[in-house]
Design a protein around this motif. Structure first.
Motif, mmCIF file in Angstrom:
data_model
loop_
_atom_site.group_PDB
_atom_site.id
_atom_site.type_symbol
_atom_site.label_atom_id
_atom_site.label_comp_id
_atom_site.label_asym_id
_atom_site.label_seq_id
_atom_site.Cartn_x
_atom_site.Cartn_y
_atom_site.Cartn_z
ATOM 1 N N LEU A 51 0.855 -1.178 0.000
ATOM 2 C CA LEU A 51 0.000 0.000 0.000
ATOM 3 C C LEU A 51 0.893 1.230 0.000
ATOM 4 O O LEU A 51 1.667 1.448 0.934
ATOM 5 C CB LEU A 51 -0.918 0.011 1.231
ATOM 6 C CG LEU A 51 -1.910 1.174 1.305
ATOM 7 C CD1 LEU A 51 -2.899 1.117 0.151
ATOM 8 C CD2 LEU A 51 -2.639 1.175 2.648
ATOM 9 N N GLU A 52 0.794 2.021 -1.070
ATOM 10 C CA GLU A 52 1.603 3.229 -1.197
ATOM 11 C C GLU A 52 0.710 4.451 -0.997
ATOM 12 O O GLU A 52 -0.477 4.426 -1.315
ATOM 13 C CB GLU A 52 2.252 3.287 -2.581
ATOM 14 C CG GLU A 52 3.118 2.071 -2.894
ATOM 15 C CD GLU A 52 3.433 1.927 -4.371
ATOM 16 O OE1 GLU A 52 3.081 2.854 -5.147
ATOM 17 O OE2 GLU A 52 3.991 0.888 -4.770
ATOM 18 N N ARG A 53 1.306 5.536 -0.484
ATOM 19 C CA ARG A 53 0.530 6.725 -0.173
ATOM 20 C C ARG A 53 1.192 7.962 -0.751
ATOM 21 O O ARG A 53 2.422 8.050 -0.781
ATOM 22 C CB ARG A 53 0.416 6.909 1.341
ATOM 23 C CG ARG A 53 -0.102 5.693 2.070
ATOM 24 C CD ARG A 53 0.382 5.700 3.513
ATOM 25 N NE ARG A 53 -0.023 4.495 4.200
ATOM 26 C CZ ARG A 53 0.626 3.338 4.141
ATOM 27 N NH1 ARG A 53 1.706 3.238 3.384
ATOM 28 N NH2 ARG A 53 0.207 2.292 4.797
ATOM 29 N N GLU A 54 0.378 8.912 -1.144
ATOM 30 C CA GLU A 54 0.869 10.225 -1.551
ATOM 31 C C GLU A 54 0.015 11.270 -0.868
ATOM 32 O O GLU A 54 -1.212 11.160 -0.848
ATOM 33 C CB GLU A 54 0.801 10.402 -3.077
ATOM 34 C CG GLU A 54 1.788 9.534 -3.841
ATOM 35 C CD GLU A 54 1.824 9.873 -5.323
ATOM 36 O OE1 GLU A 54 1.300 10.945 -5.701
ATOM 37 O OE2 GLU A 54 2.378 9.078 -6.100
ATOM 38 N N TYR A 55 0.680 12.295 -0.309
ATOM 39 C CA TYR A 55 -0.050 13.370 0.354
ATOM 40 C C TYR A 55 0.836 14.602 0.354
ATOM 41 O O TYR A 55 2.060 14.512 0.307
ATOM 42 C CB TYR A 55 -0.451 12.978 1.779
ATOM 43 C CG TYR A 55 0.666 12.391 2.612
ATOM 44 C CD1 TYR A 55 1.513 13.202 3.371
ATOM 45 C CD2 TYR A 55 0.895 11.020 2.639
ATOM 46 C CE1 TYR A 55 2.533 12.667 4.131
ATOM 47 C CE2 TYR A 55 1.919 10.472 3.403
ATOM 48 C CZ TYR A 55 2.734 11.306 4.151
ATOM 49 O OH TYR A 55 3.759 10.776 4.908
ATOM 50 N N ALA A 56 0.209 15.775 0.386
ATOM 51 C CA ALA A 56 0.971 17.011 0.367
ATOM 52 C C ALA A 56 0.098 18.145 0.878
ATOM 53 O O ALA A 56 -1.134 18.142 0.697
ATOM 54 C CB ALA A 56 1.452 17.339 -1.057
ATOM 55 N N ILE A 57 0.746 19.125 1.528
ATOM 56 C CA ILE A 57 0.034 20.281 2.052
ATOM 57 C C ILE A 57 -0.728 20.969 0.921
ATOM 58 O O ILE A 57 -0.188 21.207 -0.158
ATOM 59 C CB ILE A 57 1.025 21.271 2.695
ATOM 60 C CG1 ILE A 57 1.608 20.670 3.973
ATOM 61 C CG2 ILE A 57 0.355 22.597 3.003
ATOM 62 C CD1 ILE A 57 2.701 21.505 4.585
ATOM 63 N N GLY A 58 -1.997 21.309 1.184
ATOM 64 C CA GLY A 58 -2.787 22.092 0.252
ATOM 65 C C GLY A 58 -3.364 21.327 -0.912
ATOM 66 O O GLY A 58 -4.093 21.889 -1.721
ATOM 67 N N SER A 59 -3.064 20.020 -1.027
ATOM 68 C CA SER A 59 -3.593 19.254 -2.152
ATOM 69 C C SER A 59 -5.057 18.891 -1.948
ATOM 70 O O SER A 59 -5.770 18.587 -2.906
ATOM 71 C CB SER A 59 -2.779 17.958 -2.338
ATOM 72 O OG SER A 59 -2.955 17.077 -1.229
ATOM 73 N N GLY A 60 -5.511 18.904 -0.695
ATOM 74 C CA GLY A 60 -6.904 18.592 -0.408
ATOM 75 C C GLY A 60 -7.243 17.119 -0.525
ATOM 76 O O GLY A 60 -8.420 16.763 -0.587
ATOM 77 N N ARG A 61 -6.231 16.241 -0.516
ATOM 78 C CA ARG A 61 -6.529 14.829 -0.707
ATOM 79 C C ARG A 61 -5.364 13.970 -0.232
ATOM 80 O O ARG A 61 -4.258 14.463 -0.006
ATOM 81 C CB ARG A 61 -6.782 14.532 -2.183
ATOM 82 C CG ARG A 61 -5.536 14.620 -3.068
ATOM 83 C CD ARG A 61 -5.879 14.523 -4.528
ATOM 84 N NE ARG A 61 -4.747 14.254 -5.387
ATOM 85 C CZ ARG A 61 -3.973 15.182 -5.924
ATOM 86 N NH1 ARG A 61 -4.196 16.454 -5.655
ATOM 87 N NH2 ARG A 61 -2.975 14.844 -6.722
ATOM 88 N N MET A 62 -5.654 12.688 -0.103
ATOM 89 C CA MET A 62 -4.613 11.677 0.048
ATOM 90 C C MET A 62 -4.849 10.631 -1.022
ATOM 91 O O MET A 62 -5.998 10.238 -1.254
ATOM 92 C CB MET A 62 -4.652 11.023 1.436
ATOM 93 C CG MET A 62 -3.651 9.871 1.602
ATOM 94 S SD MET A 62 -3.826 8.956 3.159
ATOM 95 C CE MET A 62 -3.047 10.099 4.285
ATOM 96 N N ASP A 63 -3.783 10.187 -1.677
ATOM 97 C CA ASP A 63 -3.887 9.164 -2.718
ATOM 98 C C ASP A 63 -3.271 7.864 -2.220
ATOM 99 O O ASP A 63 -2.206 7.863 -1.600
ATOM 100 C CB ASP A 63 -3.166 9.614 -3.992
ATOM 101 C CG ASP A 63 -3.834 10.825 -4.627
ATOM 102 O OD1 ASP A 63 -5.067 10.926 -4.535
ATOM 103 O OD2 ASP A 63 -3.114 11.664 -5.198
ATOM 104 N N LEU A 64 -3.946 6.765 -2.512
ATOM 105 C CA LEU A 64 -3.470 5.445 -2.123
ATOM 106 C C LEU A 64 -3.339 4.572 -3.361
ATOM 107 O O LEU A 64 -4.152 4.677 -4.286
ATOM 108 C CB LEU A 64 -4.439 4.772 -1.148
ATOM 109 C CG LEU A 64 -4.804 5.532 0.117
ATOM 110 C CD1 LEU A 64 -5.845 4.750 0.915
ATOM 111 C CD2 LEU A 64 -3.583 5.799 0.972
ATOM 112 N N CYS A 65 -2.337 3.734 -3.369
ATOM 113 C CA CYS A 65 -2.154 2.770 -4.452
ATOM 114 C C CYS A 65 -1.972 1.390 -3.836
ATOM 115 O O CYS A 65 -0.967 1.133 -3.172
ATOM 116 C CB CYS A 65 -0.954 3.147 -5.315
ATOM 117 S SG CYS A 65 -0.619 1.959 -6.636
#
Length: 525
Positions: free
Chosen positions: A433-447
């Motif tokens: 399970l991989e994750r991407e997140y960043a300030i101000g993006s308004g979301r979290m992405d999972l793979c």
């Protein structure tokens, strides 16, 4: 045979290493010493500060112009704000360090004399004054772990150094280097209860000339350190492997050494010196370190409990703006090495391994709280069935979502953490399970990767006063799926508005198309 070091200072006959004095500007350091300056060296834990200080002491003593002494004063930390006990310990530590490093037993007798005659508020200053007056050369004092001290103990140390400052170089150290995790300009003198009792530091205002930061390795230095192993054993790292170690660690010295040690000395395939170190071995080593929660990574778990860390990390994971987070909190995370300022991107997690570890730590309790779940998402051949997985998640969320939200440490991202805990249960060592997140993006992405199946998932939150995030989420998910090379994915919208029906009643899913024509399952939970 030498090896990669992950515990304590470098020993050159036992460890692979980069020349310590080349990791900072030695000419600048020597100039500050020649100018009789007091200054600071700070860097995150396990980046090589002590190794650099010891190397500097050895260099100065070998050169012969100065008498340099290193001392770790962390032993005074248990005294907390008992100044008498702490100062007694520090004076004794200096005397014992002089005996160990310089072969000089005279400071031990001097320490006994001073401690018998002087009060704790002046004992350190008197010891240093008498020691320096007897020294045949100007002295340079290297004090390690200074920021382990708190409250009145730290104040007393700094004030005694300031009081003797005007007597340098014949009656007090010509130079004092204070070393720790934090820069003194960011110190707030705290009591044992962590309540600030003064603002800033008199030492900082009056006599500190400069603050130096020991940086991480750059890409060339990572490559050079790994190739020390190749020179010693003949075992090579594939070029793409060298690049991957840099990418995963961003040069954090402990992580570089830990990945390499795990690969070359712990994993059976890596111990075969005839076998090149490939990408898959590095990825497995990374996973091993994370799953074992090795000490360095376990320290992150402890830091995540601190309110000032949570104030920064929680919005980062949620993809929201930091808002009115105090500047000191941000600087604290940078000093810890947990975050860094990335050019053109602002504040970000320091490296991909930390980015992976932080959510895993936060999902540990929700994952431990999960009920037993039958793997209904698997086909008869044990491959992943995405449609069955969605059905299983909806059933799980309706039945267990509400109570599990309370098990998450960070309330604002509790739904994210519970979903990730569920997906970890799905992966169960057979997938990732991989994750991407960043300030101000308004979301979290999972793979989620499981065998031949790759599933891209975007998480959004609908909060009070905000519009339905569906339209924005579909556009963002298009970009994420394009990067993964996928033509389908999930958009999960957690409705956190007040006054909504219970989770069991409002959870459901519909199919739709993204603006770029991808098949999207929209989950509202």
């Amino acid at each position: 045979m030498r090896f990669f070091n992950t515990e304590g200072p470098i020993k050159q006959d036992k460890h692979y290493f980069l020349p310590p004095l080349e990791r900072w500007d030695l000419a600048q350091v020597l100039t500050l010493i020649d100018q009789e300056k007091y200054f600071l060296l700070h860097a995150p834990r396990q980046t090589g500060k002590t190794t650099c200080l010891l190397a500097l002491m050895e260099y100065l003593n070998r050169e012969g112009r100065y008498l340099a002494l290193y001392a770790n004063i962390e032993t005074a930390q248990p005294a907390r704000e008992n100044v008498e006990l702490a100062m007694t310990g520090i004076v004794q530590t200096l005397a014992n360090s002089a005996h160990f490093w310089l072969g000089d037993s005279a400071p031990q007798a001097l320490a006994r004399e001073v401690l018998a005659e002087q009060s704790a508020t002046v004992a350190l200053g008197q010891f240093l004054a008498r020691w320096c007056a007897q020294s045949p050369r100007p002295t340079v004092l290297l004090l390690d772990e200074v920021d382990a001290l708190v409250g009145d103990t730290l104040i007393s140390l700094l004030r005694q150094l300031r009081a003797g400052y005007s007597q340098r170089p014949t009656g007090f150290p010509q130079t004092v280097i204070l070393c720790g995790v934090r820069d003194l300009r960011d110190y707030r003198i705290h009591s044992s209860s962590e309540a600030p009792i003064t603002g800033g530091s008199a030492f900082n205002i009056n006599i500190k000339a400069k603050s130096l930061r020991l940086g991480d390795f750059n890409a060339a230095e990572v490559r050079a350190l790994l190739q020390e192993h190749t020179a010693e054993t003949g075992q090579v790292f594939a070029p793409e492997t060298l690049d991957r170690v840099w990418t995963l660690t961003q040069g954090q010295p402990w992580l570089v050494n830990a990945l390499a040690y795990e690969t070359c000395f712990e994993m059976p395939e890596g111990r075969d010196r005839s076998r090149p170190i490939g990408l898959e071995m590095i990825e497995q080593a990374k996973e091993n370190l994370i799953l074992r929660r090795v000490t360095h990574l376990d320290q992150l778990a402890d830091k995540l409990r601190e309110p000032r860390v949570r104030r920064v990390i929680e919005p980062m994971l949620a993809g929201t703006a930091l808002g009115e987070v105090p500047e000191d909190d941000i600087q604290y995370l940078i000093d810890l090495g947990l975050c860094r300022m990335a050019p053109g991107r602002g504040l970000t997690i320091a490296n991909p391994i930390y980015r992976e570890v932080l959510p895993r730590i936060l999902t540990f309790t929700p994952q431990a709280s999960l009920p037993q779940i039958a793997p209904t998402w698997l086909n008869p051949d044990a491959s992943l069935n995405a449609d069955r997985l969605l059905s299983a998640f909806l059933v799980f969320w309706r039945q267990h979502g509400q109570p599990l939200l309370g098990s998450a440490a960070y309330h604002e991202i509790a739904p994210h953490l519970v979903l990730m805990a569920f997906l970890h249960r799905v992966a169960n060592g057979e997938g990732t399970l991989e994750r991407e997140y960043a300030i101000g993006s308004g979301r979290m992405d999972l793979c989620l990767r499981y065998g031949a199946v790759t599933l891209g998932i975007e998480l959004k939150v609908w909060r009070d006063g905000a519009p339905d995030p569906l339209a924005e989420g579909l556009v963002q998910l298009d970009g994420y799926l394009a990067g993964l090379g996928l033509d389908a994915g999930w958009l999960v919208i957690f409705d956190r508005r007040a006054g909504q029906p219970p989770i069991a009643e409002r959870t459901g899913s519909v199919e739709t198309r993204s603006p770029q024509g991808r098949h999207i399952r929209v989950v509202r939970a």
